[in-house]
Write a protein that holds these residues in place. Structure first.
Motif, short mmCIF file in Angstrom:
data_model
loop_
_atom_site.label_atom_id
_atom_site.label_comp_id
_atom_site.label_asym_id
_atom_site.label_seq_id
_atom_site.Cartn_x
_atom_site.Cartn_y
_atom_site.Cartn_z
N TYR A 1 1.09 -0.91 -0.14
CA TYR A 1 -0.18 -0.06 -0.05
C TYR A 1 1.25 1.15 0.01
CZ TYR A 1 -2.33 3.72 2.17
OH TYR A 1 -2.65 5.11 2.36
N HIS B 1 3.03 4.86 3.59
CA HIS B 1 3.27 3.23 2.91
C HIS B 1 3.12 2.17 3.86
CE1 HIS B 1 7.49 3.16 4.07
NE2 HIS B 1 7.02 4.36 3.52
N SER B 2 3.22 0.68 3.56
CA SER B 2 3.21 -0.01 3.96
C SER B 2 4.61 0.00 4.55
CB SER B 2 2.59 -1.43 3.70
OG SER B 2 2.97 -1.91 2.47
N SER B 3 5.01 -1.29 5.44
CA SER B 3 6.41 -1.79 5.98
C SER B 3 6.93 -2.51 5.84
CB SER B 3 6.25 -0.83 7.20
OG SER B 3 5.53 -0.43 8.50
#
Length: 224
Positions: free
Chosen positions: A169, A185-187
């Motif tokens: 994402y 953002h996703s991590s």
């Protein structure tokens, strides 16, 4: 004349108490459902995942796939460029204030812990901000952490394609009273095997020792 009797039933205070208990029960049930779903997503598989480390994902969930990008030297690369090496993949951007520097520092420590085996790993930092993250910007950025880390960028369409393949994402965010933007953002950190197949998934904050241990376990498997 006798006054009519008051309707029977619990007093108002008891009714409010019962409603509170019922609401709490509903809330607990909802939490259990959500928690069970999360546990099913994040639980460790009794076989491979507990032996090799990382987070388990349902077998039906596909992660990874072909990509075409540009590395921080300006060279065109694909996933096949790194075939024969495990890929350690993180998505982020060079203007990231905290999460990305932390994860790239962890990635650098992982490489140090692997020793000679680090040559068998391609550490990839894929930008979700191609508008600002040119190859030159990525070259300056990754060199701050470890010259072995490979920065990758591309067109918005190329970044969108690889992000979808890895189920990442990301979104541009304009903070109030700011003249510029940031990226949400996703991590997760992804580990792909020497054939480019999904091998392990790590949460943000996973220690370098855990990631390095998982990589070493994969590299020791027969045929790798």
């Amino acid at each position: 004349m006798t006054s009519p009797e008051a309707p029977s039933g619990p007093p108002p205070a008891m009714i409010r108490w019962l409603r509170a208990i019922r609401f709490a029960a509903y809330a607990l049930a909802a939490m259990l459902v959500v928690g069970t779903g999360a546990a099913l997503w994040l639980k460790r598989d009794a076989g491979v995942e507990q032996r090799l480390g990382g987070m388990a994902v349902p077998p039906s969930v596909s992660i990874g796939g072909p990509f075409s990008l540009t590395d921080h030297t300006g060279a065109a690369v694909t996933d096949a460029t790194y075939r024969g090496r495990m890929m350690l993949v993180f998505f982020g951007f060079t203007h990231c204030p905290d999460i990305c520097p932390t994860e790239l520092q962890v990635m650098a420590e992982v490489l140090d812990r692997l020793g000679e085996d680090a040559a068998r790993v391609a550490p990839l930092f894929i930008s979700v901000d191609p508008e600002r993250d040119t190859p030159e910007a990525l070259a300056r950025y990754v060199d701050l952490f470890d010259p072995r880390i490979i920065g990758l960028t591309g067109t918005p369409e190329q970044i969108g394609a690889v992000a979808r393949a890895y189920r990442v994402y990301y979104a541009k965010v304009h903070p109030p009273e700011s003249t510029t933007y940031t990226m949400d953002h996703s991590s997760f950190v992804y580990l792909m095997d020497t054939e480019g197949r999904f091998a392990a998934l790590f949460r943000h904050g996973a220690p370098a020792a855990e990631i390095a241990g998982t990589i070493s376990a994969h590299l020791r498997r027969p045929g790798v």
